[in-house]
Motif scaffolding. Structure first.
Motif, mmCIF file in Angstrom:
data_model
loop_
_atom_site.group_PDB
_atom_site.id
_atom_site.type_symbol
_atom_site.label_atom_id
_atom_site.label_comp_id
_atom_site.label_asym_id
_atom_site.label_seq_id
_atom_site.Cartn_x
_atom_site.Cartn_y
_atom_site.Cartn_z
ATOM 1 N N HIS A 162 0.945 -1.379 0.010
ATOM 2 C CA HIS A 162 -0.051 0.078 0.233
ATOM 3 C C HIS A 162 0.882 0.958 -0.133
ATOM 4 O O HIS A 162 0.738 1.797 -0.692
ATOM 5 N N ASP A 176 1.490 4.156 -2.577
ATOM 6 C CA ASP A 176 1.321 5.490 -2.827
ATOM 7 C C ASP A 176 2.138 6.531 -2.517
ATOM 8 O O ASP A 176 2.119 7.910 -3.451
ATOM 9 N N HIS A 186 -5.790 11.349 1.676
ATOM 10 C CA HIS A 186 -5.656 9.683 1.905
ATOM 11 C C HIS A 186 -5.078 9.015 2.697
ATOM 12 O O HIS A 186 -4.441 7.917 3.504
ATOM 13 N N ASP A 235 -4.822 7.107 5.818
ATOM 14 C CA ASP A 235 -3.768 5.582 6.236
ATOM 15 C C ASP A 235 -3.523 5.627 7.449
ATOM 16 O O ASP A 235 -2.816 4.315 7.639
HETATM 17 ZN ZN LIG Z 1 -3.060 4.921 0.795
#
Ligand SMILES: [Zn+2]
Length: 428
Positions: free
Chosen positions: A39, A43, A142, A146
């Motif tokens: 992830h 990103d 975002h 996270d």
């Molecule tokens: Zn993310």
């Protein structure tokens, strides 16, 4: 520039978070760290990807196009939302799989990566604010989600380490997934509106409307105001109807004021297009001097000395009502007064305005009466002398009369006569 430094720092921080997690996975073989690392890796790639439109939008390339390339940023924000949704589906497996090797070192790795992510999110938000970039702000949001998701995962890991109950772990993973869903919404919904030209912020639109109405006041009417959001900027279109007596020059001054008022009322307005609708008035109230109260009678040659005024209501090009007003300046007690004679036209003009007249058709008019009508924004038309009131009204409806741009005579201020010699004005 400070914003670009912040962006670089933010990228380094996300990339480090990804590296820490993936390193943790290779050392301890924990699946959660692998998914979390993937992830963060995604990103950090997105952090680079997102810079492409931000750079293009602000470069010279964008200036070649009338609306710039601002919507590229919205497009990227939507792609970002889709990528987050995709990673959410990748993470859903974690709900059903058994927790793999979990120990204090794994939790420590996760905690360290969260700290890096939080710093990255913070620096990215600062940069996004400075550059007024929706895609950067969406990405920053975002990343904040996270951080929360990482926190939930950390709590889950710790709970599992302490209790070894599988359910606690599954519940926190579910919370983290919900966080991802929110992140996708945060990243995409504003930009989706921008792409579809839906109003992104109704309150800002209302602020613009108020600003315009404050500027035009009584001189016109705001028919429509629209705004298109594109990336960091807003394009605005305004449709106005202005009073027909305003000259083109005056109208352009109003348009300029409208533009400036919108730009100072709302931040980020890139351009305001002001259209002024060249529309004919639907309803007129027309006063015509006449010597007998009959519409078939010829228009009177005098303005101030006419016995009556035919006051006709015209709607959508049809005469719907005619009333006759006795000339208020011809009352007996006023007739002999010398100053009353001079101000006759003025009295008539005021009376017609009070009667609600929007237009006057006349063969001749003195400068005081003319000035008073003009001041009340009553339009003065040059009548067809020798024709009836009805014919004059019909000519006005058909657009065959011309506006008078000056009075037909100067007032006789002094006893010895009217008008300066050589003034060029016809005597009445
Ligand atoms: Zn993310």
């Amino acid at each position: 520039m400070r914003a670009w430094g912040l962006l670089a720092l933010s990228f380094v921080l996300v990339a480090s978070a990804a590296a820490v997690r993936i390193l943790g996975f290779t050392l301890y073989g924990n699946n959660v760290l692998w998914i979390e690392g993937l992830h963060a890796l995604l990103d950090s790639l997105l952090s680079l990807f997102i810079l492409i439109p931000v750079l293009i939008v602000r470069s010279k390339i964008g200036e070649r196009y009338p609306y710039g390339l601002y919507k590229l940023e919205d497009l990227v924000a939507i792609i970002l939302a889709l990528v987050i949704l995709l990673s959410l589906f990748l993470d859903i497996n974690e709900l059903f799989s058994k927790p793999s090797v979990v120990g204090i070192p794994v939790a420590t790795v996760e905690a360290a990566s969260i700290l890096l992510l939080a710093l990255a999110a913070y620096t990215k938000r600062q940069a996004g604010r400075e550059l007024r970039s929706p895609s950067l702000l969406a990405d920053a949001n975002h990343m904040f989600v996270d951080v929360m998701e990482g926190g939930a995962v950390l709590v889950g890991l710790l709970a599992y380490i302490l209790t070894r109950i599988g359910g606690a772990y599954t519940a926190t993973v579910a919370m983290a997934l919900l966080g991802l869903l929110l992140a996708a919404y945060e990243a995409g919904h504003d930009s989706l509106k921008a792409i579809l030209d839906l109003p992104k912020d109704k309150e800002e639109l209302e602020n613009m409307r108020r600003a315009v109405e404050g500027v035009i006041g009584e001189t016109g009417e705001l028919l429509d105001i629209r705004a298109r959001w594109a990336g960091p900027v807003i394009f605005v279109e305004v449709l106005l109807r202005l009073h027909p007596l305003l000259t083109i020059e005056e109208s352009s001054l109003v348009a300029e004021k409208v533009k400036r008022s919108i730009m100072s009322a709302v931040e980020g307005v890139r351009d305001v297009a002001v259209r002024i609708e060249p529309v004919r008035r639907r309803r007129l109230k027309v006063a015509v001097p006449v010597d007998k109260p009959e519409i078939a009678r010829n228009i009177s040659r005098h303005f101030g000395r006419a016995a009556y005024f035919a006051v006709a209501v015209i709607e959508d090009g049809r005469i719907i009502d005619v009333e006759y007003l006795r000339n208020p300046a011809l009352k007996k007690e006023l007739a002999d007064d010398a100053s009353a004679k001079v101000l006759r036209g003025a009295r008539v003009a005021e009376a017609l305005f009070k009667e609600g007249a929007t237009d006057v058709i006349t063969c001749g008019i003195g400068e005081i009466a003319y000035a008073i009508l003009l001041r009340h924004r009553v339009m003065v038309w040059r009548g067809l002398c020798g024709k009836s009131v009805k014919e004059n009204l019909d000519a006005l409806i058909k657009g065959k009369l011309v506006l008078m741009h000056e009075p037909t005579r100067e007032e006789s201020w002094e006893k010895d006569g009217g008008g300066r010699p050589g003034s060029g004005l016809r005597p009445a």
